[in-house]
Design a protein around this motif. Sequence first.
Motif, short mmCIF file in Angstrom:
data_model
loop_
_atom_site.label_atom_id
_atom_site.label_comp_id
_atom_site.label_asym_id
_atom_site.label_seq_id
_atom_site.Cartn_x
_atom_site.Cartn_y
_atom_site.Cartn_z
N VAL A 47 12.44 30.24 -18.75
CA VAL A 47 14.14 29.23 -16.98
C VAL A 47 13.52 28.24 -17.63
N ARG A 48 14.32 27.56 -16.91
CA ARG A 48 14.36 26.35 -16.65
C ARG A 48 14.73 26.15 -15.47
N LEU A 49 13.33 24.86 -14.70
CA LEU A 49 12.99 24.90 -13.73
C LEU A 49 13.85 23.72 -12.90
N TYR A 50 14.73 23.87 -11.92
CA TYR A 50 14.87 22.26 -11.72
C TYR A 50 15.58 22.00 -10.58
N GLY A 51 15.30 21.09 -9.76
CA GLY A 51 15.27 20.87 -8.48
C GLY A 51 15.08 19.09 -8.18
N TYR A 52 15.46 18.42 -6.99
CA TYR A 52 14.84 17.96 -6.91
C TYR A 52 13.78 17.08 -5.48
N ALA A 53 12.34 16.30 -5.14
CA ALA A 53 11.47 16.47 -4.75
C ALA A 53 11.72 15.22 -3.74
N ASP A 54 11.33 15.38 -2.27
CA ASP A 54 11.80 13.80 -1.41
C ASP A 54 11.01 13.11 -1.63
N ARG A 55 9.62 13.74 -2.18
CA ARG A 55 8.52 12.76 -2.45
C ARG A 55 7.68 13.07 -3.39
N ILE A 56 7.19 12.30 -4.45
CA ILE A 56 6.31 12.45 -5.51
C ILE A 56 5.18 11.53 -5.01
N GLU A 57 4.15 11.69 -4.60
CA GLU A 57 2.76 10.97 -4.60
C GLU A 57 1.66 10.97 -5.23
N LEU A 58 0.71 10.52 -5.62
CA LEU A 58 -0.49 10.63 -5.91
C LEU A 58 -1.94 10.50 -4.93
N ASP A 59 -2.23 11.73 -5.47
CA ASP A 59 -3.66 11.61 -4.26
C ASP A 59 -4.93 10.75 -5.34
N HIS A 60 -6.10 10.46 -4.45
CA HIS A 60 -7.21 10.05 -4.52
C HIS A 60 -7.47 10.05 -5.80
N GLU A 61 -7.33 11.26 -6.19
CA GLU A 61 -8.10 12.16 -7.75
C GLU A 61 -6.82 12.00 -9.12
N SER A 93 0.59 34.39 -12.06
CA SER A 93 1.04 33.32 -11.31
C SER A 93 2.38 34.44 -10.20
N LEU A 94 2.11 33.92 -8.46
CA LEU A 94 2.92 34.83 -8.16
C LEU A 94 4.07 33.73 -7.97
N ILE A 95 4.25 32.69 -8.38
CA ILE A 95 5.18 32.15 -9.06
C ILE A 95 6.11 32.72 -10.12
N GLU A 96 5.78 33.02 -10.92
CA GLU A 96 5.85 33.49 -11.61
C GLU A 96 5.95 34.96 -12.36
N ARG A 97 5.92 35.47 -10.97
CA ARG A 97 6.35 36.86 -11.13
C ARG A 97 8.03 36.94 -9.72
N GLN A 98 7.61 35.67 -9.39
CA GLN A 98 8.97 36.02 -7.85
C GLN A 98 10.13 34.89 -9.43
N LEU A 99 10.04 34.50 -10.00
CA LEU A 99 10.99 33.63 -11.23
C LEU A 99 11.17 35.26 -11.73
N THR A 100 10.39 35.84 -12.42
CA THR A 100 10.69 36.83 -13.55
C THR A 100 11.93 37.73 -12.85
N GLN A 101 11.38 37.68 -11.19
CA GLN A 101 12.16 39.33 -10.06
C GLN A 101 13.53 38.65 -10.57
N ALA A 102 14.00 36.95 -9.82
CA ALA A 102 15.26 36.21 -9.38
C ALA A 102 16.35 36.36 -11.33
N VAL A 103 15.01 35.87 -12.27
CA VAL A 103 15.37 36.58 -13.93
C VAL A 103 16.64 37.58 -14.03
N LEU A 158 18.18 29.97 -18.73
CA LEU A 158 18.43 30.41 -17.68
C LEU A 158 18.05 29.15 -16.51
N VAL A 159 18.85 28.36 -15.99
CA VAL A 159 18.76 27.00 -15.13
C VAL A 159 18.26 28.06 -13.51
N ILE A 160 17.46 27.43 -13.34
CA ILE A 160 16.93 28.25 -12.18
C ILE A 160 15.64 27.24 -10.46
N SER A 161 17.31 27.17 -9.54
CA SER A 161 16.73 25.69 -9.02
C SER A 161 16.21 26.36 -7.95
#
Length: 267
Positions: free
Chosen positions: A127-141, A222-232, A6-9
């Motif tokens: 699941v196939r995660l899909y989305g667009y991020a406004d900004r992708i940045e790298l921190d000092h690490e 993790s919580l996000i994996e449980r959320q995705l499982t619920q959506a699926v 499933l493709v889930i944005s």
Amino acid sequence: PEDQPLVISASTLEGLLRCPAQWFLTREAGGAESASASQGFGLVVHTIAEGLGNGTLSPEDDLMGLVDQVWDRLDFRTPWSGARERQAVQDALQRLVTWLQRPESRTLVGTETQLRADVTLPGGEVVRLYGYADRIELDHEGRVVVVDLKTGKYVPTGAEVTEHPQLALYQLAVRAGALDEQVGQAATAGGAELVQLRFGTDLPKVQRQEPLPDPAQADDGSLIERQLTQAVATLRGEEFAARPGKHCERCAFIALCPVQIAGSVLS
């Protein structure tokens, strides 16, 4: 097909967790409303933000002159509300410029960046995660921080940011390799942020979600994996329950909502 992921944005995940019935009526049943003035506000600000990020615009440009080129195309209920929102755009852009020029700003990798990655959930569903991020940045690490610029009038609570599915989905996609090519190495998620451009004084209000926990620390994921499982489960089962909450105050489907009348499921 059951043998295809499933493709889930990010927006799909948020919609299904908030109210499956509302998501179905909006996205699948053709009930989406035409663009509103608030959506136009967001589009104007995001377009200028992208230009500032990719170098086609600079903070010294007449940004409000660009806004005024399209402002009369937005439909406001009253002249005074249009004037009020134009001032809000000006304030939001000033906060954005100040935030971009802050001394501790991170290294920008890209704007409006597509994230796409396959993830296997604890139950074995891919699941196939899909989305667009406004900004992708790298921190000092050297870790990836996903930044989502917000122009809405509603700010989530601290607890809601901790569990924010959109930010967590982005982080999970980063961990699954969605940005390895752009970064030039195996990317590590260093958290995610909501930058609330309507709120703040000189700088916008920034709400941070910490990096996702190590997946080995939770037997059921993790919580996000449980959320995705619920959506699926919702999508595979094709039963879209009406789930009441504060989103009901702005729902376009109150007149036919099963919670408001009889029954609780659209299928």
